[in-house]
Design a protein around this motif. Structure first.
Motif, short mmCIF file in Angstrom:
data_model
loop_
_atom_site.label_atom_id
_atom_site.label_comp_id
_atom_site.label_asym_id
_atom_site.label_seq_id
_atom_site.Cartn_x
_atom_site.Cartn_y
_atom_site.Cartn_z
N MET A 1 0.82 -1.19 0.00
CA MET A 1 0.00 0.00 0.00
C MET A 1 0.87 1.26 0.00
SD MET A 1 -3.02 0.84 -0.20
CE MET A 1 -4.48 1.56 0.41
N ILE A 2 1.94 1.26 0.77
CA ILE A 2 2.84 2.42 0.79
C ILE A 2 3.48 2.62 -0.58
CG2 ILE A 2 4.96 3.34 1.78
CD1 ILE A 2 4.11 2.07 4.43
N GLY A 3 3.83 1.51 -1.23
CA GLY A 3 4.40 1.59 -2.57
C GLY A 3 3.43 2.20 -3.56
N PHE A 4 2.15 1.88 -3.41
CA PHE A 4 1.12 2.43 -4.28
C PHE A 4 1.01 3.94 -4.08
CE2 PHE A 4 -3.42 2.96 -5.53
CZ PHE A 4 -3.31 2.47 -6.82
N ILE A 5 1.09 4.39 -2.83
CA ILE A 5 1.03 5.82 -2.53
C ILE A 5 2.25 6.55 -3.08
CG2 ILE A 5 1.06 7.51 -0.65
CD1 ILE A 5 -0.67 5.49 0.94
N VAL A 6 3.42 5.95 -2.91
CA VAL A 6 4.65 6.56 -3.42
C VAL A 6 4.60 6.64 -4.95
CG1 VAL A 6 7.15 6.25 -3.65
CG2 VAL A 6 6.05 5.93 -1.43
N ALA A 7 4.14 5.56 -5.58
CA ALA A 7 4.02 5.56 -7.05
C ALA A 7 3.05 6.64 -7.50
CB ALA A 7 3.57 4.20 -7.55
N GLY A 8 1.94 6.81 -6.77
CA GLY A 8 0.96 7.86 -7.11
C GLY A 8 1.56 9.24 -7.00
N LEU A 9 2.37 9.46 -5.97
CA LEU A 9 3.02 10.76 -5.80
C LEU A 9 4.01 11.02 -6.92
CD1 LEU A 9 3.29 13.25 -4.04
CD2 LEU A 9 5.03 12.06 -2.71
N ILE A 10 4.78 10.01 -7.29
CA ILE A 10 5.75 10.15 -8.38
C ILE A 10 5.04 10.42 -9.70
CG2 ILE A 10 7.47 8.90 -9.77
CD1 ILE A 10 8.33 7.54 -7.10
N ILE A 11 3.97 9.67 -9.96
CA ILE A 11 3.22 9.85 -11.20
C ILE A 11 2.58 11.24 -11.22
CG2 ILE A 11 1.15 9.06 -12.43
CD1 ILE A 11 2.08 6.19 -11.68
N GLY A 12 2.02 11.67 -10.09
CA GLY A 12 1.44 13.01 -10.03
C GLY A 12 2.47 14.10 -10.26
N ALA A 13 3.66 13.92 -9.67
CA ALA A 13 4.74 14.91 -9.85
C ALA A 13 5.19 14.95 -11.31
CB ALA A 13 5.91 14.59 -8.93
N LEU A 14 5.33 13.78 -11.93
CA LEU A 14 5.72 13.73 -13.34
C LEU A 14 4.66 14.41 -14.22
CD1 LEU A 14 7.21 10.16 -13.85
CD2 LEU A 14 8.36 12.34 -14.20
#
Length: 86
Positions: A1-14
């Protein structure tokens, strides 16, 4: 779940880096739009048979970033409409 949140933040930043112009979004809004984009990208990649929705793959990542760019555009348009076009 934490990985999903981190991936979402990275994708949002990109997505914010890719979208031209200045965005007036908070970090939380970026995270949420990135998470929604991740779900969209994962779902489409899953429907195309390239992997599971929670599995990071190239096609899902690309679709997630594209979806997040579109979502940021929609969020900006809604915010401008609510704020009277400022």
């Amino acid at each position: 779940m934490i990985g999903f949140i981190v991936a979402g933040l990275i994708i949002g930043a990109l997505a914010r880096l890719i979208k031209p112009g200045e965005q007036h979004l908070s970090v939380l809004a970026t995270l949420l739009l990135g998470l929604v984009g991740s779900v969209i990208g994962g779902t489409i990649a899953n429907l195309l048979g390239t992997g599971d929705i929670f599995e990071l793959n190239v096609l899902g990542f690309i679709i997630a970033v594209i979806a997040s760019v579109a979502l940021i555009g929609v969020a900006e348009a809604i915010a401008q409409a609510v704020n009277g076009g400022d």
